[in-house]
Scaffold this active site. Sequence first.
Site, mmCIF file in Angstrom:
data_model
loop_
_atom_site.group_PDB
_atom_site.id
_atom_site.type_symbol
_atom_site.label_atom_id
_atom_site.label_comp_id
_atom_site.label_asym_id
_atom_site.label_seq_id
_atom_site.Cartn_x
_atom_site.Cartn_y
_atom_site.Cartn_z
ATOM 1 N N LYS A 23 42.492 38.372 48.477
ATOM 2 C CA LYS A 23 42.080 38.625 47.101
ATOM 3 C C LYS A 23 40.895 37.728 46.805
ATOM 4 O O LYS A 23 41.007 36.503 46.805
ATOM 5 C CB LYS A 23 43.245 38.308 46.178
ATOM 6 C CG LYS A 23 42.937 38.474 44.720
ATOM 7 C CD LYS A 23 44.224 38.438 43.934
ATOM 8 C CE LYS A 23 43.964 38.425 42.454
ATOM 9 N NZ LYS A 23 45.212 38.353 41.711
ATOM 10 N N LYS A 73 41.519 43.204 48.130
ATOM 11 C CA LYS A 73 41.129 43.468 46.739
ATOM 12 C C LYS A 73 39.930 42.618 46.387
ATOM 13 O O LYS A 73 39.961 41.421 46.685
ATOM 14 C CB LYS A 73 42.337 43.123 45.880
ATOM 15 C CG LYS A 73 42.095 43.089 44.416
ATOM 16 C CD LYS A 73 43.369 42.735 43.714
ATOM 17 C CE LYS A 73 42.978 42.285 42.331
ATOM 18 N NZ LYS A 73 43.874 41.383 41.749
HETATM 19 C C1 PBG Z 1 46.763 39.431 38.359
HETATM 20 C C2 PBG Z 1 45.955 40.598 38.780
HETATM 21 C C3 PBG Z 1 44.604 40.854 38.528
HETATM 22 C C4 PBG Z 1 44.344 42.139 39.045
HETATM 23 C C5 PBG Z 1 45.517 42.598 39.615
HETATM 24 N N1 PBG Z 1 46.506 41.637 39.452
HETATM 25 C C6 PBG Z 1 43.614 40.055 37.791
HETATM 26 C C7 PBG Z 1 43.086 38.849 38.401
HETATM 27 O O1 PBG Z 1 43.390 38.448 39.519
HETATM 28 O O2 PBG Z 1 42.317 38.215 37.683
HETATM 29 C C8 PBG Z 1 43.044 42.869 38.961
HETATM 30 C C9 PBG Z 1 43.140 44.356 39.096
HETATM 31 C C10 PBG Z 1 41.952 45.097 38.600
HETATM 32 O O3 PBG Z 1 40.890 44.536 38.292
HETATM 33 O O4 PBG Z 1 42.064 46.343 38.498
HETATM 34 N N2 PBG Z 1 46.799 38.342 39.179
#
Ligand code: PBG
Length: 312
Positions: free
Chosen positions: A181, A234
Amino acid sequence: MTDVLRQMVQETRLCPADLIYPVFVTRSNPGPIDAMPDVYRHTISEAVDIARRAADAGVSGLMLFGIPQSKDEHASRALSASGVISDTVEAIKNEGLNLVIITDVCVCSYISHGHCGIVHDDVVSNDETLPVLAQMAKIHADSGADIVAPSAMMDHQVHAIREKLDSSGHEHVSILSYSVKYASSFYGPFRDAAGGAPAFGDRKTHQMDSANRLEAMREVDLDIAEGADLLMVKPALAYLDVIHMISQHRPHIPLVAYNVSGEYSMVKAAAKQGYVDEASVVLEILTSIRRAGSKSVITYHALDVARWLQKS
Ligand code: PBG
């Protein structure tokens, strides 16, 4: 003839079963999300309707995000057995649909400062956050979740969750780890939807630097060793090389890519202006994510795509 021939030799196919649809659920403030056209914060009964529609359309699963009634420093609402996610999972599961229910396991939308963990002196405490995430995952499993998806990026979160699930009779519940991530600006619209923007600082201490690729292998291997059943990259579009690398080097574990909120909203905005054709751009993007090596794609376009694919 050419069409059928092109189809015959097509290397990558996209079908509704490749898709997972993210759904925001709330009891307090349902309605449209400004930064994400056609995406809503849903009530529990709307979420059940969506689950039916998704199952009818052949979409594989839903990824549920909860927006609690109130937030505090301990993310208490994330640990309530009658929290919005538990109740939603139960309500959907009662329908007996052919649909995988995945829940996001992170405290950021439940905690007053918006960080992904318990904070002390403005610093996220990794080890104090682990039992909270493990308990949250157990509660989701108690209500019937098929897969829990820890997204907090705390070290050893997969291990902590696996142990908790196994010791509470949930050996069969799988873990989809947000292994890779990146600290990305593409999450902007999501933070508008879930109200989880950090009130101070940023997530660079626990999310990856977009300049790094090899580090992703380390994250992946740690999560595999800790018991992750599926892995996630992601965002998706700006990280196709990372998806490709992982799918080549760790082909034995299903890879899921998250086509995140910023990627979605950019396409919607451009399509609204008439700069691009929405359906063909979306299909091209999702095909590219599959071509790079992702087994499934989590995308806000999922229901539209399933409809377009059924028509074509
Ligand atoms: C929470 C989370 C996030 C997303 C998914 N789970 C936000 C972040 O990490 O700030 C982002 C998903 C998206 O942008 O569609 N931890």
